[in-house]
Design a protein around this motif. Structure first.
Motif, mmCIF file in Angstrom:
data_model
loop_
_atom_site.group_PDB
_atom_site.id
_atom_site.type_symbol
_atom_site.label_atom_id
_atom_site.label_comp_id
_atom_site.label_asym_id
_atom_site.label_seq_id
_atom_site.Cartn_x
_atom_site.Cartn_y
_atom_site.Cartn_z
ATOM 1 N N LEU A 150 0.792 -1.222 0.000
ATOM 2 C CA LEU A 150 0.000 0.000 0.000
ATOM 3 C C LEU A 150 0.830 1.280 0.000
ATOM 4 C CD1 LEU A 150 -2.690 -1.155 2.578
ATOM 5 C CD2 LEU A 150 -2.634 -1.500 0.113
ATOM 6 N N ILE A 151 2.047 1.259 0.550
ATOM 7 C CA ILE A 151 2.915 2.433 0.553
ATOM 8 C C ILE A 151 4.283 2.023 0.020
ATOM 9 C CG2 ILE A 151 4.027 4.207 1.957
ATOM 10 C CD1 ILE A 151 1.751 4.184 3.834
ATOM 11 N N ASP A 152 4.804 2.825 -0.891
ATOM 12 C CA ASP A 152 6.081 2.502 -1.531
ATOM 13 C C ASP A 152 7.092 3.613 -1.246
ATOM 14 O OD1 ASP A 152 7.960 1.273 -3.069
ATOM 15 O OD2 ASP A 152 7.217 2.090 -4.971
ATOM 16 N N PRO A 153 8.210 3.324 -0.523
ATOM 17 C CA PRO A 153 9.250 4.336 -0.314
ATOM 18 C C PRO A 153 9.961 4.630 -1.637
ATOM 19 C CG PRO A 153 9.478 2.497 1.224
ATOM 20 C CD PRO A 153 8.538 2.063 0.159
ATOM 21 N N VAL A 154 9.996 5.896 -2.024
ATOM 22 C CA VAL A 154 10.610 6.285 -3.292
ATOM 23 C C VAL A 154 11.800 7.206 -2.990
ATOM 24 C CG1 VAL A 154 10.277 7.420 -5.507
ATOM 25 C CG2 VAL A 154 8.407 6.099 -4.473
ATOM 26 N N GLU A 155 13.015 6.771 -3.379
ATOM 27 C CA GLU A 155 14.211 7.575 -3.130
ATOM 28 C C GLU A 155 14.220 8.768 -4.077
ATOM 29 O OE1 GLU A 155 19.089 7.147 -3.220
ATOM 30 O OE2 GLU A 155 17.834 5.341 -3.036
ATOM 31 N N GLU A 156 14.482 9.955 -3.505
ATOM 32 C CA GLU A 156 14.455 11.164 -4.317
ATOM 33 C C GLU A 156 15.772 11.945 -4.268
ATOM 34 O OE1 GLU A 156 12.075 13.679 -0.855
ATOM 35 O OE2 GLU A 156 11.139 13.319 -2.785
ATOM 36 N N GLY A 157 16.847 11.345 -3.745
ATOM 37 C CA GLY A 157 18.141 12.016 -3.675
ATOM 38 C C GLY A 157 18.859 11.663 -2.382
ATOM 39 N N LYS A 158 20.074 12.264 -2.210
ATOM 40 C CA LYS A 158 20.858 11.984 -1.013
ATOM 41 C C LYS A 158 21.325 13.295 -0.386
ATOM 42 C CE LYS A 158 22.539 7.413 -2.388
ATOM 43 N NZ LYS A 158 23.723 6.553 -2.620
ATOM 44 N N THR A 159 21.295 13.307 0.943
ATOM 45 C CA THR A 159 21.822 14.438 1.698
ATOM 46 C C THR A 159 23.294 14.186 1.982
ATOM 47 O OG1 THR A 159 19.678 14.900 2.691
ATOM 48 C CG2 THR A 159 21.606 15.783 3.823
ATOM 49 N N PHE A 160 24.155 15.187 1.681
ATOM 50 C CA PHE A 160 25.613 15.066 1.856
ATOM 51 C C PHE A 160 26.170 13.856 1.097
ATOM 52 C CE2 PHE A 160 24.299 16.993 6.052
ATOM 53 C CZ PHE A 160 24.589 18.296 5.690
ATOM 54 N N TYR A 161 25.486 13.464 0.037
ATOM 55 C CA TYR A 161 25.919 12.337 -0.797
ATOM 56 C C TYR A 161 25.966 11.013 -0.029
ATOM 57 C CZ TYR A 161 27.424 16.158 -3.786
ATOM 58 O OH TYR A 161 27.452 17.291 -4.544
ATOM 59 N N LEU A 162 25.399 10.974 1.168
ATOM 60 C CA LEU A 162 25.487 9.768 2.000
ATOM 61 C C LEU A 162 24.122 9.211 2.409
ATOM 62 C CD1 LEU A 162 28.378 10.746 4.451
ATOM 63 C CD2 LEU A 162 28.478 9.078 2.594
ATOM 64 N N TYR A 163 23.176 10.089 2.646
ATOM 65 C CA TYR A 163 21.937 9.658 3.280
ATOM 66 C C TYR A 163 20.776 9.745 2.283
ATOM 67 C CZ TYR A 163 25.010 10.851 7.132
ATOM 68 O OH TYR A 163 26.088 10.947 7.954
ATOM 69 N N PRO A 164 20.259 8.560 1.792
ATOM 70 C CA PRO A 164 19.119 8.578 0.863
ATOM 71 C C PRO A 164 17.899 9.215 1.516
ATOM 72 C CG PRO A 164 20.135 6.414 0.934
ATOM 73 C CD PRO A 164 20.723 7.195 2.064
ATOM 74 N N GLN A 165 17.244 10.077 0.754
ATOM 75 C CA GLN A 165 16.029 10.725 1.242
ATOM 76 C C GLN A 165 14.826 10.180 0.471
ATOM 77 O OE1 GLN A 165 16.219 13.082 3.994
ATOM 78 N NE2 GLN A 165 18.084 11.823 3.880
ATOM 79 N N TYR A 166 13.735 9.941 1.193
ATOM 80 C CA TYR A 166 12.569 9.276 0.608
ATOM 81 C C TYR A 166 11.318 10.141 0.758
ATOM 82 C CZ TYR A 166 15.423 5.028 0.843
ATOM 83 O OH TYR A 166 16.412 4.096 0.698
ATOM 84 N N HIS A 167 10.431 9.982 -0.226
ATOM 85 C CA HIS A 167 9.032 10.336 0.020
ATOM 86 C C HIS A 167 8.247 9.029 -0.077
ATOM 87 C CE1 HIS A 167 8.807 10.439 -4.469
ATOM 88 N NE2 HIS A 167 7.579 9.983 -4.258
ATOM 89 N N PHE A 168 7.080 8.997 0.505
ATOM 90 C CA PHE A 168 6.337 7.747 0.650
ATOM 91 C C PHE A 168 5.073 7.826 -0.202
ATOM 92 C CE2 PHE A 168 9.046 8.292 4.275
ATOM 93 C CZ PHE A 168 9.637 7.047 4.407
#
Length: 465
Positions: A150-168
């Motif tokens: 029902l909910i899919d985590p979608v990666e939208e970039g990385k903070t400091f090139y290290l930490y993947p950021q998601y919207h759901f």
């Protein structure tokens, strides 16, 4: 004064070796002032000491930098990592922070403001399902499988090139709505109501995941009915659920003396037999629903009586075929009479070709032998059929076969050529079990087997004329 060129230590004038480092002394080297050798010979010693300090300082610097990097990484992980993002969802739900949820949740179909409140309220009421949802999202973010439908985590970039950021991404789901009455209204909160056109028709409705109460209302020809169905997509963790109702009532039981007959409703064949459809509904009570049945045989098509539904008291409907067996008996009994007349003609003419109804080869072969004997004896037959009686109670049929017992009474006798005056007739009675089969190509019944008996089987005897 002299000084050692190697270590700069002061030397005696007569010294050939340095007492400090043991290096040989070059006597040809002129004397220098005190400050000059110190300046020349102190540099190697100082460089050696600097190298030792450097080997001590470098590891310390490395350790300090590694500690700073590792500490910074874990600090960044706590602020921007996957767990932090999941905790943001949990906190937004638990505090009913709709603005935070708007920044975290998206959907391709768009999301109304009321949905965020309903979303948070649901998981506040079901904390165990919130734990399960967070666990499923974590598995998907760690690429451990597609845990949530029902909910899919979608990666939208990385903070400091290290930490993947998601919207759901909240995936749309489908409610499959159906009712056993046509013209039934279907109401889903937050969505436009609609009406079914056909009974049993499944209508897909795309919604966002949640808990829904689907209400079915029927206020048309079958009366007044209502029923609700509750669907919980979060609990089911499925992208499609059925909301189906079967209103009770307006159903009649159907019976027939021929259960293999096909049911007809309002003049339309239903494609099922009465045996397969022992009850039918919904029906109306205003006289617009009428039932009948169709029975097809290779030799004839029959229709039952027609019953119109006009009252709820009509809980059972009998669809009877009154003439099927009577018609079939008439066809079979007339073939027995025809066979009997053919028998008389065959014996008059001693010709096997007179038989058209009888197809029993054993019987025909026996009759052929009788005719040969009559010709050899120069004898002739004279007689007629006096009476045919049928054991009506013994009659049976199934599909294209039928059987019955008949009594044949002859008044007949035999005479030799030129001695007709000496003919002596007698009345003789025979009982035969005839087994018939319908030939579709010929379009008639034929005797495929015959067996001579000693009497009837039942008391249901009729005279055939």
């Amino acid at each position: 004064m002299k000084f050692c060129k190697n270590c700069g230590h002061e030397l005696n004038e007569e010294a050939k070796f340095c007492k400090s480092c043991g290096a040989p002394v070059d006597s040809s080297v002129p004397n220098h002032t005190q400050h000059e050798p110190v300046q020349e010979n102190s540099t190697p010693k100082k460089a050696k000491m600097d190298k030792k300090k450097l080997w001590i300082i470098l590891p310390i610097i490395f350790v300090v930098l590694a500690g700073v990097f590792i500490g910074g990484y874990f600090l960044g992980e706590s602020l921007f990592g996957k767990q932090s993002q999941l905790e943001n969802i949990r906190t937004a739900i638990e505090t009913n922070d709709e603005e935070a949820l708007k920044s975290l949740l998206t959907s391709e179909n768009g999301m109304q403001d009321t949905y965020y409140h309903e979303f948070a309220s649901y998981f506040q009421d079901h904390p165990d399902r919130l734990d399960h949802l967070i666990s499923d999202l974590e598995k998907e973010m760690n690429e451990e499988g597609d845990a949530s439908a029902l909910i899919d985590p979608v990666e939208e970039g990385k903070t400091f090139y290290l930490y993947p950021q998601y919207h759901f991404e909240v995936e749309p789901v489908t409610i499959m709505a159906s009712a056993n009455f046509e013209q039934t209204e279907v109401h889903i909160p937050g969505y436009e109501a609609f009406q079914t056109e056909q009974a049993g028709e499944q209508i897909p409705v795309d919604v966002l995941p949640g808990k829904y109460t689907v209400t079915f209302l029927h206020r048309e020809k079958y009366g007044s009915f209502d029923q609700t169905v509750t669907l919980d997509f979060w609990q089911a963790n499925q992208d499609q659920l059925e909301a189906s109702v079967a209103f009770e009532g307006n159903v009649v039981e159907i019976e027939s003396n021929y259960p293999e007959a096909e049911l007809i409703v309002n003049g339309k064949a239903q494609g099922t037999t009465i045996e397969e459809t022992s009850s039918y509904g919904p029906v109306t009570y205003d006289g617009t629903t009428y039932l009948a049945a169709l029975l097809e045989f290779p030799w004839e098509t029959y229709y039952s009586n027609e019953v119109t539904i006009t009252s709820p008291s009509q809980q059972k409907v009998a669809l009877e075929f009154e003439w099927v067996e009577d018609d079939l008996k008439e066809a079979i009994y007339s073939r027995i009479a025809q066979h009997t007349n053919e028998w008389i003609q065959a014996y008059h003419k001693t010709s096997i070709r007179e038989f058209t109804v009888m197809k029993n080869e054993e019987y025909l072969e026996s009759t052929r032998a009788n005719f040969e004997r009559m010709e050899n004896d120069d004898s002739h037959f004279e007689g007629d059929i006096e009476r045919i009686r049928i054991d009506d109670g013994s009659f049976t049929f199934e599909n294209t076969t039928a059987s019955v017992i008949a009594e044949l009474e002859f008044y007949s006798g035999y005479y030799e050529s030129g001695q007709y005056d000496e003919l002596e007739r007698s009345r003789d009675t025979y009982y035969w079990l005839y087994e018939f089969e319908y030939d579709q190509e010929a379009g008639n019944w034929f005797i495929m087997n015959s067996e001579e008996l000693s009497d009837f089987e039942t008391d249901d005897i009729i005279n055939y004329e």
